[in-house]
Motif scaffolding. Sequence first.
Motif, PDB file in Angstrom:
ATOM      1  N   THR A   1       4.393  -6.825 -19.573  1.00 55.85           N
ATOM      2  CA  THR A   1       4.032  -6.373 -20.913  1.00 55.85           C
ATOM      3  C   THR A   1       2.568  -5.986 -20.959  1.00 55.85           C
ATOM      4  N   HIS A   2       2.206  -5.216 -21.967  1.00 53.58           N
ATOM      5  CA  HIS A   2       0.804  -4.907 -22.213  1.00 53.58           C
ATOM      6  C   HIS A   2       0.301  -5.662 -23.433  1.00 53.58           C
ATOM      7  N   SER A   3       1.184  -6.428 -24.047  1.00 52.91           N
ATOM      8  CA  SER A   3       0.826  -7.074 -25.302  1.00 52.91           C
ATOM      9  C   SER A   3       0.563  -8.560 -25.063  1.00 52.91           C
TER      10      SER A   3
ATOM     11  N   VAL B   1      -5.028   6.068   0.994  1.00 56.96           N
ATOM     12  CA  VAL B   1      -4.163   4.898   0.862  1.00 56.96           C
ATOM     13  C   VAL B   1      -4.467   4.193  -0.462  1.00 56.96           C
ATOM     14  N   VAL B   2      -3.402   3.888  -1.212  1.00 59.29           N
ATOM     15  CA  VAL B   2      -3.566   3.174  -2.471  1.00 59.29           C
ATOM     16  C   VAL B   2      -3.152   1.727  -2.253  1.00 59.29           C
ATOM     17  N   HIS B   3      -4.073   0.803  -2.484  1.00 59.67           N
ATOM     18  CA  HIS B   3      -3.729  -0.625  -2.408  1.00 59.67           C
ATOM     19  C   HIS B   3      -3.184  -1.050  -3.758  1.00 59.67           C
ATOM     20  N   ALA B   4      -1.890  -1.016  -3.894  1.00 54.20           N
ATOM     21  CA  ALA B   4      -1.285  -1.343  -5.188  1.00 54.20           C
ATOM     22  C   ALA B   4      -1.289  -2.853  -5.410  1.00 54.20           C
ATOM     23  N   LEU B   5      -0.999  -3.606  -4.368  1.00 48.16           N
ATOM     24  CA  LEU B   5      -0.970  -5.065  -4.495  1.00 48.16           C
ATOM     25  C   LEU B   5      -1.647  -5.678  -3.281  1.00 48.16           C
TER      26      LEU B   5
ATOM     27  N   THR C   1       0.855  -1.192   0.000  1.00 47.07           N
ATOM     28  CA  THR C   1       0.000   0.000   0.000  1.00 47.07           C
ATOM     29  C   THR C   1       0.885   1.234   0.000  1.00 47.07           C
ATOM     30  N   PHE C   2       0.430   2.254  -0.702  1.00 45.64           N
ATOM     31  CA  PHE C   2       1.122   3.532  -0.715  1.00 45.64           C
ATOM     32  C   PHE C   2       0.279   4.547   0.038  1.00 45.64           C
ATOM     33  N   GLU C   3       0.923   5.252   0.934  1.00 51.11           N
ATOM     34  CA  GLU C   3       0.220   6.354   1.614  1.00 51.11           C
ATOM     35  C   GLU C   3       0.347   7.586   0.731  1.00 51.11           C
ATOM     36  N   THR C   4      -0.744   8.075   0.255  1.00 50.45           N
ATOM     37  CA  THR C   4      -0.695   9.314  -0.523  1.00 50.45           C
ATOM     38  C   THR C   4      -1.556  10.355   0.176  1.00 50.45           C
ATOM     39  N   ARG C   5      -1.444  11.573  -0.293  1.00 52.25           N
ATOM     40  CA  ARG C   5      -2.183  12.649   0.353  1.00 52.25           C
ATOM     41  C   ARG C   5      -3.686  12.437   0.211  1.00 52.25           C
TER      42      ARG C   5
ATOM     43  N   ASP D   1      10.673  -4.763 -17.234  1.00 54.11           N
ATOM     44  CA  ASP D   1       9.411  -4.039 -17.137  1.00 54.11           C
ATOM     45  C   ASP D   1       9.132  -3.337 -18.459  1.00 54.11           C
ATOM     46  N   GLU D   2       8.264  -3.918 -19.233  1.00 59.56           N
ATOM     47  CA  GLU D   2       7.920  -3.382 -20.555  1.00 59.56           C
ATOM     48  C   GLU D   2       9.159  -2.940 -21.337  1.00 59.56           C
ATOM     49  N   PRO D   3      10.118  -3.820 -21.499  1.00 59.00           N
ATOM     50  CA  PRO D   3      11.352  -3.374 -22.146  1.00 59.00           C
ATOM     51  C   PRO D   3      11.155  -3.018 -23.614  1.00 59.00           C
TER      52      PRO D   3
ATOM     53  N   GLY E   1      -1.773  -7.070 -17.460  1.00 69.20           N
ATOM     54  CA  GLY E   1      -2.946  -6.557 -16.760  1.00 69.20           C
ATOM     55  C   GLY E   1      -3.121  -5.092 -17.057  1.00 69.20           C
ATOM     56  N   PRO E   2      -4.300  -4.570 -16.731  1.00 71.22           N
ATOM     57  CA  PRO E   2      -4.561  -3.171 -17.066  1.00 71.22           C
ATOM     58  C   PRO E   2      -3.601  -2.218 -16.371  1.00 71.22           C
ATOM     59  N   SER E   3      -3.495  -1.055 -16.912  1.00 69.28           N
ATOM     60  CA  SER E   3      -2.609  -0.044 -16.348  1.00 69.28           C
ATOM     61  C   SER E   3      -2.980   0.237 -14.900  1.00 69.28           C
ATOM     62  N   GLY E   4      -1.973   0.282 -14.053  1.00 68.65           N
ATOM     63  CA  GLY E   4      -2.215   0.604 -12.649  1.00 68.65           C
ATOM     64  C   GLY E   4      -2.541  -0.591 -11.788  1.00 68.65           C
ATOM     65  N   CYS E   5      -2.386  -1.810 -12.324  1.00 70.59           N
ATOM     66  CA  CYS E   5      -2.725  -2.975 -11.527  1.00 70.59           C
ATOM     67  C   CYS E   5      -1.541  -3.435 -10.680  1.00 70.59           C
ATOM     68  N   GLY E   6      -0.449  -2.745 -10.746  1.00 71.22           N
ATOM     69  CA  GLY E   6       0.643  -3.024  -9.824  1.00 71.22           C
ATOM     70  C   GLY E   6       1.777  -3.881 -10.374  1.00 71.22           C
ATOM     71  N   LYS E   7       1.858  -4.000 -11.689  1.00 74.77           N
ATOM     72  CA  LYS E   7       2.912  -4.822 -12.281  1.00 74.77           C
ATOM     73  C   LYS E   7       4.296  -4.250 -11.973  1.00 74.77           C
ATOM     74  N   SER E   8       4.434  -2.945 -12.233  1.00 75.94           N
ATOM     75  CA  SER E   8       5.735  -2.315 -11.965  1.00 75.94           C
ATOM     76  C   SER E   8       6.058  -2.372 -10.482  1.00 75.94           C
ATOM     77  N   THR E   9       5.037  -2.178  -9.662  1.00 76.63           N
ATOM     78  CA  THR E   9       5.248  -2.228  -8.220  1.00 76.63           C
ATOM     79  C   THR E   9       5.788  -3.596  -7.813  1.00 76.63           C
ATOM     80  N   LEU E  10       5.207  -4.649  -8.378  1.00 70.33           N
ATOM     81  CA  LEU E  10       5.668  -6.000  -8.063  1.00 70.33           C
ATOM     82  C   LEU E  10       7.117  -6.197  -8.497  1.00 70.33           C
TER      83      LEU E  10
HETATM   84  N1  LIG Z   1       5.332   5.689  -5.283  1.00 74.85           N
HETATM   85  C1  LIG Z   1       3.998   5.588  -5.334  1.00 74.85           C
HETATM   86  N2  LIG Z   1       3.229   6.344  -4.542  1.00 74.85           N
HETATM   87  C2  LIG Z   1       1.895   6.248  -4.568  1.00 74.85           C
HETATM   88  N3  LIG Z   1       1.208   5.406  -5.366  1.00 74.85           N
HETATM   89  C3  LIG Z   1       1.917   4.626  -6.192  1.00 74.85           C
HETATM   90  C4  LIG Z   1       3.336   4.675  -6.224  1.00 74.85           C
HETATM   91  N4  LIG Z   1       3.788   3.799  -7.147  1.00 74.85           N
HETATM   92  C5  LIG Z   1       2.681   3.226  -7.661  1.00 74.85           C
HETATM   93  N5  LIG Z   1       1.560   3.704  -7.088  1.00 74.85           N
HETATM   94  C6  LIG Z   1       0.185   3.292  -7.377  1.00 74.85           C
HETATM   95  O1  LIG Z   1       0.152   1.898  -7.377  1.00 74.85           O
HETATM   96  C7  LIG Z   1      -0.668   1.424  -8.411  1.00 74.85           C
HETATM   97  C8  LIG Z   1       0.102   0.439  -9.253  1.00 74.85           C
HETATM   98  O2  LIG Z   1       1.110   1.132  -9.969  1.00 74.85           O
HETATM   99  P1  LIG Z   1       2.083   0.410 -10.959  1.00 74.85           P
HETATM  100  O3  LIG Z   1       3.046   1.401 -11.465  1.00 74.85           O
HETATM  101  O4  LIG Z   1       2.638  -0.797 -10.323  1.00 74.85           O
HETATM  102  O5  LIG Z   1       1.087  -0.009 -12.130  1.00 74.85           O
HETATM  103  P2  LIG Z   1       1.401  -0.803 -13.447  1.00 74.85           P
HETATM  104  O6  LIG Z   1       0.616  -2.060 -13.407  1.00 74.85           O
HETATM  105  O7  LIG Z   1       2.855  -0.933 -13.653  1.00 74.85           O
HETATM  106  O8  LIG Z   1       0.776   0.134 -14.537  1.00 74.85           O
HETATM  107  P3  LIG Z   1       1.280   0.406 -16.040  1.00 74.85           P
HETATM  108  O9  LIG Z   1       0.843  -0.757 -16.816  1.00 74.85           O
HETATM  109  O10 LIG Z   1       0.549   1.641 -16.437  1.00 74.85           O
HETATM  110  O11 LIG Z   1       2.763   0.589 -15.990  1.00 74.85           O
HETATM  111  C9  LIG Z   1      -1.171   2.626  -9.164  1.00 74.85           C
HETATM  112  O12 LIG Z   1      -2.486   2.897  -8.747  1.00 74.85           O
HETATM  113  C10 LIG Z   1      -0.250   3.725  -8.747  1.00 74.85           C
HETATM  114  O13 LIG Z   1      -0.940   4.937  -8.690  1.00 74.85           O
END
Ligand SMILES: Nc1ncnc2c1ncn2[C@@H]1O[C@H](COP(=O)(O)OP(=O)(O)OP(=O)(O)O)[C@@H](O)[C@H]1O
Lengths: 274, 323
Positions: A201-203, A26-30, A19-23, A168-170, A47-56
């Motif tokens: 990937t998105h493809s 709280v964002v549940h990324a994963l 989870t990310f604490e934002t202003r 990550d999406e190279p 998975g769709p944009s914002g589903c947390g792939k990069s975070t993982l």
């Molecule tokens: N440093 C951060 N602070 C706050 N929220 C974050 C942070 N990094 C990621 N998030 C949130 O976590 C969620 C997942 O982000 P992430 O970048 O992992 O998505 P993604 O699956 O890689 O998307 P994309 O396909 O667009 O790259 C998003 O809702 C994003 O807003």
Amino acid sequence: MSTAPTTTAAVRVTGVDKTFETRSGVVHALQGIDLEVAAGEFVSLIGPSGCGKSTLMRLIADLDEPTAGTVEVNGTSAAQARKDQAYGIAFQQAGLLPWRTVAANVALPMELHGPSGAARRERVADLLEMVGLSDFADRYPDQLSGGMQQRVAIARSLAEKPSILLMDEPFGALDEMTREKMQTDLVRICAETGAAVAFVTHSIPEAVFLSDRVVVMSPRPGRIQEIVPIEVGADAARDDHLREESVFFEHVTAVREALHGGSAASTARGVETR
Amino acid sequence: MTGTLQEQQATDAAQAAAVPGRAPAPGGRRRRSGGRQAARWVWGVAGILLVAVVWELYKWLAPADGVLIGETRVLPRTTDLAMPHVWDMLARLGEPVTRAPGANVLWLEIALAALVTLGIAAAGWLVGVIVGIGLALVMQRWRLAEWGLLPWIIVSQTVPLIAFAPVVRSWGSRVEIGAFEWQDWMSVALIASYLAFFPIAVGALKGLQSPDRIHTELMKTYAAGYWQTLFRLRFPAAVPYLLPALRLGAANAVIGAVVAEVSTGLQGGIGRLLIQFAGQASGDPAKAWAPIFGAIVLGLVAAGSIALLGVILKNYRRVEVTA
Ligand SMILES: Nc1ncnc2c1ncn2[C@@H]1O[C@H](COP(=O)(O)OP(=O)(O)OP(=O)(O)O)[C@@H](O)[C@H]1O
Ligand SMILES: [Mg+2]
């Protein structure tokens, strides 16, 4: 997909929340991520944009820490694996250092820890050969096309012969032609080095073409929705012919359905969910 | 598979062959920047000529008493005393400083004094570089230091230099550590460094903070420590910010040295000549301009040396092009 804890998986993610604490709250990324990448296995995350792939990926690379759960890489903690240089990483952007030549960019990780002198030069030459950029060793990144920069970044990520590759999406910024070429190259490189790969990937076709398993994720909170195994058959090599075979399209359809069907469809069909 | 590789290499070779024609191509870039370099010189010389022409035109056209609005003179007098002819000033440079036998030619006297000042300014600049980059390193490493130091660094530059110079000199004259004795030129160098360190500290801080997250995270994935990251990433990335800062610092060091020479009354430098010859301006107006030219050339030489540094470091000035 039961895993014997004695075997060392390349990557083992257990019960990870992030989870990310934002202003604005709280964002549940994963949430509740369990994933294992076996040694030498190619696993794609889609998975769709914002589903947390990069975070993982960032959690696996120890660029961020999970809120709950554990990440193991090569049987050690992610932090230890980073210190041990267990993985090579390629981000969506090439991230080359603009003041270094292609060869010096590839040599960077080896300058920090690794072979020096002739051994290093030889390794750089091998890597550039592998990505087909031998003639460009003395060029600077701003003199290369985007695809060439990506290939330099991939060569750099392979520099220390990592047993794990995090990508990550190279190929995100590439045109379709270059992209397919790079995919074929990546399959070849992985076959040569035996590396395990976690690939975002998105493809869908890209994921199917490259992977042993495709992990389909769903957003808000980011969860693994379905894991689609890709079995192309023993004799079907992963080369350009695969793209035209029916088994390829079947798997593309399977992944697409998993992606679009949502959790309802997958539970209805009783497909493996985690 | 091998076929693909060969194909790919063929494509790359084709791309390589096509490169000189492309806009951001290496060959084209170098040739074009060579042309630009020449154009810069031409424009530079043209600029100087233009100033000379404007000078002479104004002197010729404007009234001898200058232009006045009410009591206030808004444009200077055009008498030979206030504005000597350009050729007179140039000719004067070739004549002896005084009528005394064995006196140096004026330009040589100026050049020698300029060298003295350049040496002092260089010493001040060097101190300024060390202090400036040192401060920037501390501020980059610790956020708290940035918040604590940066305001003071900015405030430091508001202290009027003229007021400051004699104080430094009188402090300096009391310094005596063993065999080391404070020299008057050191006060001047210190004041020069005081002006030089500011742009360098600010520029270096900006440069050290400039690496993108992708690059700092890359270094992190390599488990690179602070020093490795500093030397492989932060310093190289700071070069494009440092070069203009160093140039500004050099110009500031020269100005600081000249002003400090004037206000501490140090002998031998160009600041001293400025005062001395200005005092003789009523009898020899063209002579008073000679040290001014000297100071200008001095500033150009100082800035030019940094430009040389920029040429050596040109590969660090490449901007990243993300495709
Ligand atoms: N440093 C951060 N602070 C706050 N929220 C974050 C942070 N990094 C990621 N998030 C949130 O976590 C969620 C997942 O982000 P992430 O970048 O992992 O998505 P993604 O699956 O890689 O998307 P994309 O396909 O667009 O790259 C998003 O809702 C994003 O807003
Ligand atoms: Mg992402």
